[in-house]
Write a protein that holds these residues in place. Structure first.
Motif, PDB file in Angstrom:
ATOM      1  N   ASP A   1      69.635  40.527  16.768  1.00 25.96           N
ATOM      2  CA  ASP A   1      70.188  41.807  17.307  1.00 25.96           C
ATOM      3  C   ASP A   1      70.769  41.868  18.516  1.00 25.96           C
ATOM      4  OD1 ASP A   1      69.592  43.184  14.606  1.00 25.96           O
ATOM      5  OD2 ASP A   1      67.458  43.024  15.271  1.00 25.96           O
ATOM      6  N   TRP A   2      71.650  42.965  18.875  1.00 25.84           N
ATOM      7  CA  TRP A   2      72.123  43.008  20.202  1.00 25.84           C
ATOM      8  C   TRP A   2      71.401  43.950  21.139  1.00 25.84           C
ATOM      9  CZ3 TRP A   2      73.872  47.551  22.044  1.00 25.84           C
ATOM     10  CH2 TRP A   2      74.048  48.881  21.107  1.00 25.84           C
ATOM     11  N   MET A   3      70.314  44.514  20.593  1.00 24.24           N
ATOM     12  CA  MET A   3      69.532  45.616  21.369  1.00 24.24           C
ATOM     13  C   MET A   3      68.222  45.084  21.152  1.00 24.24           C
ATOM     14  SD  MET A   3      69.479  48.937  18.664  1.00 24.24           S
ATOM     15  CE  MET A   3      71.274  48.811  18.284  1.00 24.24           C
ATOM     16  N   ASP A   4      67.287  45.485  22.295  1.00 24.23           N
ATOM     17  CA  ASP A   4      65.963  45.236  22.114  1.00 24.23           C
ATOM     18  C   ASP A   4      65.281  46.041  21.264  1.00 24.23           C
ATOM     19  OD1 ASP A   4      65.358  43.446  25.072  1.00 24.23           O
ATOM     20  OD2 ASP A   4      67.108  44.815  25.114  1.00 24.23           O
TER      21      ASP A   4
ATOM     22  N   ASN B   1      69.128  50.678  23.453  1.00 20.10           N
ATOM     23  CA  ASN B   1      70.351  49.997  23.518  1.00 20.10           C
ATOM     24  C   ASN B   1      70.828  49.811  24.873  1.00 20.10           C
ATOM     25  OD1 ASN B   1      70.610  50.796  20.778  1.00 20.10           O
ATOM     26  ND2 ASN B   1      70.777  52.918  21.189  1.00 20.10           N
ATOM     27  N   VAL B   2      70.712  48.489  25.130  1.00 22.35           N
ATOM     28  CA  VAL B   2      70.710  48.038  26.579  1.00 22.35           C
ATOM     29  C   VAL B   2      72.469  47.893  26.450  1.00 22.35           C
ATOM     30  CG1 VAL B   2      70.455  46.457  28.397  1.00 22.35           C
ATOM     31  CG2 VAL B   2      68.735  47.130  26.767  1.00 22.35           C
ATOM     32  N   GLY B   3      73.338  48.921  27.038  1.00 24.16           N
ATOM     33  CA  GLY B   3      74.668  48.440  27.162  1.00 24.16           C
ATOM     34  C   GLY B   3      75.045  48.149  28.353  1.00 24.16           C
ATOM     35  N   GLU B   4      76.349  48.074  28.664  1.00 24.90           N
ATOM     36  CA  GLU B   4      76.585  47.628  30.021  1.00 24.90           C
ATOM     37  C   GLU B   4      76.398  48.535  31.072  1.00 24.90           C
ATOM     38  OE1 GLU B   4      81.007  46.845  30.183  1.00 24.90           O
ATOM     39  OE2 GLU B   4      80.792  44.994  28.978  1.00 24.90           O
ATOM     40  N   GLY B   5      75.868  49.846  30.779  1.00 22.14           N
ATOM     41  CA  GLY B   5      75.437  50.683  31.742  1.00 22.14           C
ATOM     42  C   GLY B   5      74.474  50.452  32.538  1.00 22.14           C
TER      43      GLY B   5
END
Length: 298
Positions: A169-172, A251-255
């Motif tokens: 997955d792209w999120m932790d 949701n570890v996005g670019e922010g």
């Protein structure tokens, strides 16, 4: 976590409850574990968090019947593949894949979902924070404490079954075991700390080359932290009637990443110098786009 207490109130997450959630003080978790390695936290008794009060097996029928949002004034049916899914790990031509029940956007009634579950399919309900008030409060409290956006998905898997083939997955994720048990097999990442645009299905050659999995069995009240990119698969042991767990996605996005900070700094510099933006406009727009692309590839 914010969760229903005995009198129906809510309790905010604090340093003590976060320690119970991740098994160590916050500073140690962020420094030594976060986005570095999986972590299995066994339940303690008595538990301040009382995860079982977030959602129980008895709540699932009403959750499915209520529809797409606990906040909506009228019931909105759950859309197949988007709000709810029935999934099952299968094999085709010797390779694993994830089979799905029904057609996209079809409305699957409770009885149909039960029939799929009894046929060995796992029930997946997305965005439970929009459907169950206690889960919404838990996610809000975790967001307030970590400053990271959260969502929550529910997984109900029958005995001896597996919903998904090996994937990442792209999120932790914080996996909270609510009922029964689930056996997890964890492998090293194929892509280190992937973004949403870097998720893909592992190839047959990559699967064949995987080392022996690290195995973790979650019991009721246990928590498993999975850094984004951790390749994993999970199944319900045959001696368990079912497994119910909630995965809280961070949701570890670019922010909130160093990469995101670099992108923001590039845009600030471009705006201050009148150099245009990555989307076009201005003589420097093309150069800025190349810089952004280079950061993403680094």
């Amino acid at each position: 976590l914010k969760r229903p207490s005995g009198d129906g109130g809510l309790v905010d997450i604090d340093a003590e409850s976060f320690l119970e959630l991740v098994g160590r003080p916050a500073a140690s978790f962020w420094r030594d574990v976060w986005e570095r390695e999986p972590l299995h936290v066994r339940s303690t008794a008595p538990s301040k968090l009382a995860f079982g009060r977030l959602l129980q097996l008895a709540d699932i029928d009403s959750l499915l019947e209520r529809g797409a949002s606990v906040y909506a004034e009228t019931r909105t049916p759950l859309a197949n593949f988007h709000d709810v899914s029935l999934v099952k790990r299968l094999e085709r031509d010797g390779l694993p894949w994830t089979g799905r029940w029904g057609a996209e956007n079809e409305t699957l009634g409770v009885e149909t979902l039960k029939r799929g579950f009894n046929a060995g399919f796992s029930l997946l309900v997305n965005d439970v924070e929009a459907r169950v008030a206690a889960v919404a409060a838990a996610c809000s409290a975790l967001e307030a404490y970590t400053r990271i956006l959260c969502n929550a998905n529910l997984y109900l898997t029958p005995a001896g079954a597996q919903g998904f083939d090996a994937h990442y997955d792209w999120m932790d994720g914080l996996v909270v075991q609510l009922d029964g048990a689930k056996r997890w097999r964890l492998y090293p990442p194929l892509v280190a700390l992937p973004r949403a645009d870097l998720t893909r299905k592992p190839t047959a050659a990559e699967l064949a080359a995987l080392p022996t999995a690290a195995e973790v069995e979650l019991r009721e009240g246990d928590v498993l932290y999975l850094p984004r990119g951790t390749l994993h698969e999970a199944s319900t042991p045959a001696d368990q009637p079912q497994s119910l767990h909630l995965t809280i996605g961070l949701n570890v996005g670019e922010g909130v990443t160093l990469e995101g900070l670099v992108h923001a700094a590039l845009d600030e510099l471009a705006a201050a110098g009148g150099g245009g933006s990555a989307s076009g406009g201005g003589g420097g727009g093309g150069e800025l786009a190349l810089l952004h692309s280079g950061v993403r590839a680094a």
